[in-house]
Motif scaffolding. Sequence first.
Motif, PDB file in Angstrom:
ATOM      1  N   ALA A   1       6.762 -52.491  -4.379  1.00 10.99           N
ATOM      2  CA  ALA A   1       7.373 -52.915  -5.633  1.00 10.99           C
ATOM      3  C   ALA A   1       8.748 -53.534  -5.418  1.00 10.99           C
ATOM      4  CB  ALA A   1       7.468 -51.721  -6.568  1.00 10.99           C
ATOM      5  N   ILE A   2       9.060 -53.932  -4.205  1.00  9.47           N
ATOM      6  CA  ILE A   2      10.361 -54.514  -3.887  1.00  9.47           C
ATOM      7  C   ILE A   2      10.123 -55.811  -3.124  1.00  9.47           C
ATOM      8  CG2 ILE A   2      10.552 -53.237  -1.728  1.00  9.47           C
ATOM      9  CD1 ILE A   2      13.540 -53.004  -2.230  1.00  9.47           C
ATOM     10  N   SER A   3      10.967 -56.778  -3.377  1.00  7.86           N
ATOM     11  CA  SER A   3      10.782 -58.060  -2.689  1.00  7.86           C
ATOM     12  C   SER A   3      11.137 -57.916  -1.212  1.00  7.86           C
ATOM     13  CB  SER A   3      11.655 -59.138  -3.334  1.00  7.86           C
ATOM     14  OG  SER A   3      13.012 -58.937  -2.994  1.00  7.86           O
ATOM     15  N   LEU A   4      10.580 -58.792  -0.411  1.00  8.84           N
ATOM     16  CA  LEU A   4      10.854 -58.787   1.021  1.00  8.84           C
ATOM     17  C   LEU A   4      12.346 -59.007   1.279  1.00  8.84           C
ATOM     18  CD1 LEU A   4       9.772 -58.637   3.912  1.00  8.84           C
ATOM     19  CD2 LEU A   4       9.283 -61.089   3.770  1.00  8.84           C
ATOM     20  N   GLY A   5      12.961 -59.888   0.517  1.00  5.32           N
ATOM     21  CA  GLY A   5      14.390 -60.147   0.662  1.00  5.32           C
ATOM     22  C   GLY A   5      15.226 -58.904   0.391  1.00  5.32           C
ATOM     23  N   ASP A   6      14.883 -58.175  -0.692  1.00  7.62           N
ATOM     24  CA  ASP A   6      15.613 -56.942  -1.007  1.00  7.62           C
ATOM     25  C   ASP A   6      15.402 -55.886   0.068  1.00  7.62           C
ATOM     26  OD1 ASP A   6      16.671 -57.987  -3.326  1.00  7.62           O
ATOM     27  OD2 ASP A   6      15.197 -57.043  -4.656  1.00  7.62           O
ATOM     28  N   LEU A   7      14.186 -55.791   0.583  1.00  5.67           N
ATOM     29  CA  LEU A   7      13.899 -54.820   1.636  1.00  5.67           C
ATOM     30  C   LEU A   7      14.725 -55.139   2.888  1.00  5.67           C
ATOM     31  CD1 LEU A   7      12.380 -52.402   2.768  1.00  5.67           C
ATOM     32  CD2 LEU A   7      10.468 -53.931   3.296  1.00  5.67           C
ATOM     33  N   LYS A   8      14.817 -56.407   3.245  1.00  2.58           N
ATOM     34  CA  LYS A   8      15.613 -56.799   4.414  1.00  2.58           C
ATOM     35  C   LYS A   8      17.084 -56.440   4.219  1.00  2.58           C
ATOM     36  CE  LYS A   8      12.723 -60.581   6.115  1.00  2.58           C
ATOM     37  NZ  LYS A   8      12.656 -62.041   6.356  1.00  2.58           N
ATOM     38  N   LYS A   9      17.612 -56.665   3.023  1.00  3.70           N
ATOM     39  CA  LYS A   9      19.015 -56.321   2.737  1.00  3.70           C
ATOM     40  C   LYS A   9      19.227 -54.815   2.864  1.00  3.70           C
ATOM     41  CE  LYS A   9      19.917 -60.162  -0.364  1.00  3.70           C
ATOM     42  NZ  LYS A   9      20.023 -60.572  -1.763  1.00  3.70           N
ATOM     43  N   LYS A  10      18.305 -54.046   2.315  1.00  4.33           N
ATOM     44  CA  LYS A  10      18.421 -52.587   2.382  1.00  4.33           C
ATOM     45  C   LYS A  10      18.321 -52.102   3.838  1.00  4.33           C
ATOM     46  CE  LYS A  10      16.650 -51.881  -2.272  1.00  4.33           C
ATOM     47  NZ  LYS A  10      17.555 -50.984  -2.956  1.00  4.33           N
TER      48      LYS A  10
ATOM     49  N   ALA B   1      -4.849 -60.171   0.253  1.00  7.00           N
ATOM     50  CA  ALA B   1      -3.402 -60.211   0.031  1.00  7.00           C
ATOM     51  C   ALA B   1      -2.820 -61.560   0.405  1.00  7.00           C
ATOM     52  CB  ALA B   1      -2.732 -59.127   0.865  1.00  7.00           C
ATOM     53  N   ASP B   2      -1.725 -61.926  -0.279  1.00 10.40           N
ATOM     54  CA  ASP B   2      -1.051 -63.164   0.112  1.00 10.40           C
ATOM     55  C   ASP B   2      -0.051 -62.868   1.228  1.00 10.40           C
ATOM     56  OD1 ASP B   2       1.361 -62.223  -1.036  1.00 10.40           O
ATOM     57  OD2 ASP B   2       0.965 -63.246  -2.930  1.00 10.40           O
ATOM     58  N   VAL B   3       0.482 -63.908   1.813  1.00 10.93           N
ATOM     59  CA  VAL B   3       1.357 -63.782   2.974  1.00 10.93           C
ATOM     60  C   VAL B   3       2.587 -62.928   2.657  1.00 10.93           C
ATOM     61  CG1 VAL B   3       2.826 -65.075   4.580  1.00 10.93           C
ATOM     62  CG2 VAL B   3       0.552 -65.928   4.019  1.00 10.93           C
ATOM     63  N   ALA B   4       3.183 -63.115   1.485  1.00  8.65           N
ATOM     64  CA  ALA B   4       4.385 -62.351   1.115  1.00  8.65           C
ATOM     65  C   ALA B   4       4.086 -60.857   1.044  1.00  8.65           C
ATOM     66  CB  ALA B   4       4.933 -62.852  -0.211  1.00  8.65           C
ATOM     67  N   ASP B   5       2.941 -60.489   0.469  1.00 14.65           N
ATOM     68  CA  ASP B   5       2.568 -59.070   0.393  1.00 14.65           C
ATOM     69  C   ASP B   5       2.349 -58.477   1.775  1.00 14.65           C
ATOM     70  OD1 ASP B   5       2.731 -58.856  -2.366  1.00 14.65           O
ATOM     71  OD2 ASP B   5       0.612 -59.332  -2.676  1.00 14.65           O
ATOM     72  N   ILE B   6       1.706 -59.223   2.646  1.00 14.10           N
ATOM     73  CA  ILE B   6       1.450 -58.743   4.008  1.00 14.10           C
ATOM     74  C   ILE B   6       2.765 -58.577   4.770  1.00 14.10           C
ATOM     75  CG2 ILE B   6       0.389 -59.334   6.233  1.00 14.10           C
ATOM     76  CD1 ILE B   6      -1.872 -60.678   4.578  1.00 14.10           C
ATOM     77  N   LYS B   7       3.657 -59.554   4.654  1.00 18.09           N
ATOM     78  CA  LYS B   7       4.970 -59.440   5.308  1.00 18.09           C
ATOM     79  C   LYS B   7       5.724 -58.229   4.770  1.00 18.09           C
ATOM     80  CE  LYS B   7       5.958 -64.240   6.529  1.00 18.09           C
ATOM     81  NZ  LYS B   7       6.825 -65.393   6.257  1.00 18.09           N
ATOM     82  N   GLY B   8       5.699 -58.033   3.460  1.00 15.62           N
ATOM     83  CA  GLY B   8       6.367 -56.882   2.855  1.00 15.62           C
ATOM     84  C   GLY B   8       5.793 -55.568   3.343  1.00 15.62           C
ATOM     85  N   TYR B   9       4.482 -55.501   3.448  1.00 15.97           N
ATOM     86  CA  TYR B   9       3.816 -54.285   3.904  1.00 15.97           C
ATOM     87  C   TYR B   9       4.210 -53.939   5.339  1.00 15.97           C
ATOM     88  CZ  TYR B   9      -0.009 -51.174   5.277  1.00 15.97           C
ATOM     89  OH  TYR B   9      -0.742 -50.112   5.756  1.00 15.97           O
ATOM     90  N   PHE B  10       4.151 -54.920   6.229  1.00 18.97           N
ATOM     91  CA  PHE B  10       4.485 -54.653   7.624  1.00 18.97           C
ATOM     92  C   PHE B  10       5.985 -54.437   7.839  1.00 18.97           C
ATOM     93  CE2 PHE B  10       0.203 -56.426   8.303  1.00 18.97           C
ATOM     94  CZ  PHE B  10      -0.327 -55.342   8.979  1.00 18.97           C
ATOM     95  N   THR B  11       6.817 -55.084   7.027  1.00 18.58           N
ATOM     96  CA  THR B  11       8.257 -54.818   7.092  1.00 18.58           C
ATOM     97  C   THR B  11       8.532 -53.389   6.640  1.00 18.58           C
ATOM     98  OG1 THR B  11       8.729 -57.155   6.696  1.00 18.58           O
ATOM     99  CG2 THR B  11      10.540 -55.595   6.340  1.00 18.58           C
ATOM    100  N   TRP B  12       7.814 -52.920   5.620  1.00 12.92           N
ATOM    101  CA  TRP B  12       7.946 -51.539   5.157  1.00 12.92           C
ATOM    102  C   TRP B  12       7.556 -50.559   6.277  1.00 12.92           C
ATOM    103  CZ3 TRP B  12       3.882 -47.992   4.584  1.00 12.92           C
ATOM    104  CH2 TRP B  12       4.270 -46.753   4.069  1.00 12.92           C
TER     105      TRP B  12
END
Length: 187
Positions: free
Chosen positions: A72-81, A116-127
Motif C-alpha cells: 500500500a506504499i509507493s516504491l518511491g516512498d519505500l525507497k525514502k523510508k 502484476a505490473d512492473v511497479a507492483d513487482i518492484k515494490g514487492y521485491f523491494t519490500w
Amino acid sequence: MTDHVGRTSVEGLYAIGEVACTGVHGANRLASNSLLEGLVYGKRLAQYLTFVGTEDRLFDSPPSKMMETFPAISLGDLKKKCSHALGIIRNKEGLEEFQQELQLAYEFETGSLDGADVADIKGYFTWILASLMTKSAILRTESRGGHIREDYPHPNQNLQGKRIVHECVNGEMKVYMDEYVKAKNFA
C-alpha cells in the motif's frame, strides 16, 4: 556460500560477483575484485549450464492463485523510508519502528506474480529486501565496517567471524547469526 560454478543452496539459484560469497578475495570489498570474480565465475556458470542444461520451469508447481493485494506504499516512498531507516547511521529504535511499519504496510497473501505490473513487482521485491536488511541490522548489535549503530558504537568481539544468514526453511524466511565458514578457493 557458492560452489565453483556459482550454485547456491537454493536449487536453480546461482550467485556470482558482488552477491556471491566465495572467499576468493577475502571480504570482497573492492569493486574490481567482484568484477574479476564475475568474469571468471560467469564463464564457469555459462559452461556448466551449457553442459548440464536448465529446467524449463521455475516452480515445482505453479501457485494456485494470483496475488491480489500489493504493498500500500509507493516504491518511491519505500525507497525514502529505507534510506532513512537503513542509512549509514542506524539505531534499534529506528530499525524496530521501520520493521513494524513494513509488517503493517505489507500484509498480503503470496501467490503468482503473473498478473502484476512492473511497479507492483518492484515494490514487492523491494519490500522483501528492506525486510531482510532491517532484520539483519537489528541482529547485528555492533558497529563494524559500513554498519554503524548509534546504540552500539564499537565492534563486538563476540561477533567477530560471524555472519548473518537468510535461509528459507519450510517456506518461511529465517534470519540468524552463524559462524563464518571460509569458502573453498576454486579459482
